[in-house]
Write an enzyme that holds these catalytic residues in place. Structure first.
Site, PDB file in Angstrom:
ATOM      1  N   ALA A 165       0.779  -1.241   0.000  1.00  7.64           N
ATOM      2  CA  ALA A 165       0.000   0.000   0.000  1.00  7.64           C
ATOM      3  C   ALA A 165       0.813   1.296   0.000  1.00  7.64           C
ATOM      4  CB  ALA A 165      -0.943   0.008   1.207  1.00  7.64           C
ATOM      5  N   ALA A 166       2.011   1.292   0.570  1.00  9.43           N
ATOM      6  CA  ALA A 166       2.755   2.548   0.703  1.00  9.43           C
ATOM      7  C   ALA A 166       3.082   3.130  -0.675  1.00  9.43           C
ATOM      8  CB  ALA A 166       4.042   2.309   1.488  1.00  9.43           C
TER       9      ALA A 166
ATOM     10  N   GLY B   6       0.434   5.137  -0.229  1.00  9.42           N
ATOM     11  CA  GLY B   6      -0.972   5.313   0.139  1.00  9.42           C
ATOM     12  C   GLY B   6      -1.859   5.990  -0.883  1.00  9.42           C
TER      13      GLY B   6
ATOM     14  N   LYS C  77      -3.216   4.800  -3.695  1.00 10.36           N
ATOM     15  CA  LYS C  77      -4.362   3.959  -4.057  1.00 10.36           C
ATOM     16  C   LYS C  77      -5.216   3.646  -2.828  1.00 10.36           C
ATOM     17  CE  LYS C  77      -2.197   2.081  -8.215  1.00 10.36           C
ATOM     18  NZ  LYS C  77      -0.855   2.701  -8.126  1.00 10.36           N
TER      19      LYS C  77
ATOM     20  N   ASP D 186       1.989  -2.973   4.096  1.00 12.83           N
ATOM     21  CA  ASP D 186       3.257  -2.872   3.384  1.00 12.83           C
ATOM     22  C   ASP D 186       4.323  -3.583   4.186  1.00 12.83           C
ATOM     23  OD1 ASP D 186       3.887  -0.944   0.788  1.00 12.83           O
ATOM     24  OD2 ASP D 186       5.672  -1.626   1.868  1.00 12.83           O
TER      25      ASP D 186
ATOM     26  N   ASP E 185       5.016  -9.105   5.574  1.00 16.04           N
ATOM     27  CA  ASP E 185       5.391  -9.660   4.276  1.00 16.04           C
ATOM     28  C   ASP E 185       4.182 -10.469   3.845  1.00 16.04           C
ATOM     29  OD1 ASP E 185       6.231 -11.179   2.139  1.00 16.04           O
ATOM     30  OD2 ASP E 185       8.280 -11.374   2.888  1.00 16.04           O
TER      31      ASP E 185
ATOM     32  N   ASP F 282      -0.828  -3.891  -6.032  1.00 16.94           N
ATOM     33  CA  ASP F 282      -0.005  -2.958  -6.816  1.00 16.94           C
ATOM     34  C   ASP F 282       1.424  -3.424  -6.579  1.00 16.94           C
ATOM     35  OD1 ASP F 282       1.061  -0.830  -8.148  1.00 16.94           O
ATOM     36  OD2 ASP F 282       0.583   0.660  -6.619  1.00 16.94           O
TER      37      ASP F 282
ATOM     38  N   CYS G  75       3.538  -0.633 -12.701  1.00 18.13           N
ATOM     39  CA  CYS G  75       3.812   0.562 -13.519  1.00 18.13           C
ATOM     40  C   CYS G  75       5.009   0.277 -14.415  1.00 18.13           C
ATOM     41  CB  CYS G  75       4.029   1.790 -12.643  1.00 18.13           C
ATOM     42  SG  CYS G  75       5.383   1.646 -11.477  1.00 18.13           S
TER      43      CYS G  75
END
Lengths: 144, 298
Positions: free
Chosen positions: B110-111, B113, B115, B133, B160, B176, B226
């Site tokens: 998530a980091a 943050g 999204k 995260d 993890d 992500d 990405c």
């Protein structure tokens, strides 16, 4: 209405926040803090939790100190204990120099340019910053 | 020049010249409105007072485009949590996931943050988002952004994710994934070494496998990166589809994009991968992105 602990009720009311507003959320105490979360917030076993929701207030020697982010979140509902400051005053308190204000002792919501920016402390007619460091830095760099 | 360059993708990127041109051009500056703290119209008015150029974005009314010289991260309104600075292409994956109100959502990596806070906005601050995260140093920015934006439906955790032992738990999972980030290359065409990509590919497969394991049967999982590398995108999805753990569903978005690849070099991924999407920097003058939507089998 959910039964809030008396101390958090008093804190909310002292800022003029109508307790009915809190009904759609949940407030709980954990350690020396109160936290605001969505209703029915779930946590799975096996996760290492860092924090949940938004910290509302933490216990200090002077009583319950509302967090700056909580005051921002409830900005539109706050009607009491508001201290207006201008740009020079904001920069001054962030640098650690209090400014003179006609206010009662205790924690207050600092308003700048019409926005509640965070928490301050009134003591003997002077306001001190209680803004967290990261917010203070962001505001001091960007309030011009 | 030693090592691989963007030329490895010349045959799969339809407008390769546009890609090369785009990496030498400044990206658009975009921000996303935070509905937890301010009304959209109020913010729009403030933005127009503050910045020289403010444009609404047609496909997503939460987003605004600013002039390329603006620095919205260095602004008073940003400090107050009225918006989040986010690339337009990065706003797509949470919309594809489309979590419903009051649902139970996992944002696996998530980091910092972006999204997570967008998911919180889409869910109108209801239900629960576990924003996880592994990297503890990155938690600081995650907690800071969640607090700044007033996301009260977020629980920040540090695990993890590969080691989680839960199963069939979440209504929605967003992965992500850590990646080589080739979609964010600016003014350079050299890629990360192959051994790093191989290492990340193994991590991505393990994370997606776990994402499916901990999602409820029938629930939605969105995988995104990405990067352009098919090994990190179609290759990871094909690996999961081969195990019959989930099926792939079409990603329907109203922005320019390309379909996922059926093959790359000697690697065959299959026709199903056309249901995924690739967004190249020249599509939105934003970063690159790959997005695939999966449904866990019952």
């Amino acid at each position: 209405m959910q039964s809030l602990e008396k101390e958090i009720e008093e804190l909310l009311l002292s800022f003029g926040i109508n307790l009915a507003i809190i009904e759609k959320w949940h407030i709980e105490k954990a350690g020396n803090s109160f936290w605001l979360t969505s209703k029915g917030l779930k946590i799975c076993e096996g996760f290492n939790m860092q924090c949940k929701g938004l910290r509302v207030a933490e216990k200090t020697k002077l009583g319950w100190k509302p967090t700056s982010y909580f005051l921002q979140f409830f900005a539109t509902y706050i009607t009491k204990k508001i201290v207006e400051i201008n740009k020079n005053e904001l920069l001054s308190i962030i640098k650690g120099t209090p400014v003179e204000k006609n206010c009662e002792n205790g924690y207050v919501a600092i308003r700048f340019k019409g926005h509640i920016v965070g928490c301050g402390l009134c003591k003997n007619g002077k306001v001190y910053s209680q803004l967290p460091k990261e917010l203070a830095i962001a505001l001091s760099e960007n309030c011009r | 020049m030693e090592g691989e360059t963007l030329l490895r993708y010349k045959d799969i990127i339809p407008d390769f010249d546009a890609l090369i041109a785009s990496i030498n051009r400044p990206r658009d500056i975009t921000i996303r409105w935070n509905p937890h703290k301010i009304e959209r119209n109020q913010l729009f008015a403030m933005l127009r007072e503050t910045f020289n150029e403010v444009h609404e974005i047609g496909w997503y009314n939460h987003a605004f485009k600013l002039g390329q010289n603006e620095r919205p991260g260095k602004n008073f309104l940003h400090a107050l949590g009225y918006y989040y600075v986010q690339e337009e292409s990065a706003m797509v994956a949470p919309i594809v996931l489309a979590p419903s109100k009051n649902s139970f959502v996992l944002d696996m990596c998530a980091a910092p943050g972006g999204k997570t806070t967008q998911l919180s906005a889409l869910m109108e601050n209801s239900g629960t988002i576990i924003a996880n995260d592994k990297a503890i140093p990155r938690l600081k920015s995650l907690v800071s952004n969640v607090s700044r934006l007033g996301c009260i439906n977020v629980v920040v955790t540090w695990n993890d994710a590969r080691n989680l032992s839960i199963k069939d738990c979440f209504d929605y999972v967003l992965l992500d994934a850590p990646c080589t980030a080739e979609g964010n290359l600016f003014k350079k065409i050299k890629l990360m070494p192959k051994f790093m990509r191989d290492s990340l590919t193994n991590l991505q497969k393990a994370l997606l496998h776990k994402a499916i394991e901990i999602a409820k049967p029938g629930s939605t999982i969105v995988y995104c990166t990405c990067t352009f590398a098919p090994e990190e995108n179609e290759g990871v999805i094909a690996n999961i589809l081969a195990k019959n753990l989930a099926k792939i569903e079409p990603v329907r978005i109203k922005i320019p994009h390309e379909k996922g690849l059926e093959y790359f070099g000697k690697n065959e991924y299959g026709g199903e991968l056309k249901k995924a999407v690739r967004i190249y920097p020249y599509h939105l003058n934003s970063g690159g992105a790959f997005i695939a939507k999966l449904r866990k089998r019952d």
